[in-house]
Write an enzyme that holds these catalytic residues in place. Sequence first.
Site, short mmCIF file in Angstrom:
data_model
loop_
_atom_site.label_atom_id
_atom_site.label_comp_id
_atom_site.label_asym_id
_atom_site.label_seq_id
_atom_site.Cartn_x
_atom_site.Cartn_y
_atom_site.Cartn_z
N TYR A 87 6.64 -2.66 -8.10
CA TYR A 87 6.44 -2.16 -6.73
C TYR A 87 5.10 -1.43 -6.60
O TYR A 87 4.32 -1.69 -5.67
CB TYR A 87 7.61 -1.23 -6.39
CG TYR A 87 7.60 -0.68 -5.00
CD1 TYR A 87 8.03 -1.45 -3.92
CD2 TYR A 87 7.20 0.64 -4.74
CE1 TYR A 87 8.05 -0.92 -2.63
CE2 TYR A 87 7.22 1.16 -3.47
CZ TYR A 87 7.64 0.38 -2.41
OH TYR A 87 7.65 0.90 -1.13
N SER A 120 2.21 2.31 -0.10
CA SER A 120 3.14 3.37 -0.53
C SER A 120 2.37 4.36 -1.39
O SER A 120 1.39 3.97 -2.06
CB SER A 120 4.26 2.76 -1.38
OG SER A 120 4.96 3.78 -2.06
#
Length: 244
Positions: free
Chosen positions: A157, A144
Amino acid sequence: MEENDKKLVVVTGGSRGIGKETVLSLVDEGYRVAFLYSGSEESAGKTLSMAREKSPSSKCYKCDVSDSANVKATVEEIYKEYSTSVYALVNNAGITRDGLLMRMSDEDWRRVIDVNLTGTFNMTREISRILLRNKGGRIINISSVSGIIGNAGQANYASSKAGIIGLTKTAAREFATKGITVNAIAPGFIETEMTENLDKGEVEKLIPLKRMGKASDIAKAVLFLLSADYITGSVLKVDGGIAL
Ligand code: NDP
């Protein structure tokens, strides 16, 4: 092409979102697919029946990627079913449990690292043994842009996604002489259930290309990396320019 001659791609988190779109694009392009999901039986069933319209031998498996024993047993089943056809792994399964770092619970930190990073490791370890036996293949990890530029509220995350980049580069080096390439894709904001609570208008103001990405934008990048022979250890941003 005969069904049994098609290359098999294993996709984690194939029931919904980016994984589902990837599964459907793969069968359109002449691959067959074994996808994993963790709990959503109904979505998995729907995705599988859509995939089987193009590739009747495709299958799905219920498997929590964070559980190494579960992963080992599932990959053994996949090998029994598809053996020399196993060609590629797309590590796509992922979750968020957002919150400010100072208030983040141990459980929220651990679960995100366990699913996103340890899950990618577990799958890579098991599938790479098959790819070595099959004398080559591809591993594509969905990271990401949060793992590259960070994101407030996503300590767990972003750390998991940055970890995936380190894992990608290390695996690329370890497997480089074995015919296996390993790359990562770093999506920006993509319209899926994961991002459905965001204010789309506000998010789009931040993106140079002025739109959120679609799951198909990521599926196209997966297909590209599957076809690329001379790219390994790279991180391909597919983000509308947000992490320029
Ligand atoms: P979704 O929430 O739509 O789908 C997540 C998928 O992962 C589901 O198929 C889910 O299965 C599966 N999954 C979750 N936990 C596990 C587990 N423990 N074991 C196996 N499978 C699991 O997410 P997206 O499609 O949006 O995201 C896919 C990937 O892309 C993730 O890695 C995410 O971090 C990454 N990404 C997404 C972005 C976005 O904006 N959407 C941006 C950047 C990266 P089940 O249906 O059974 O729950």
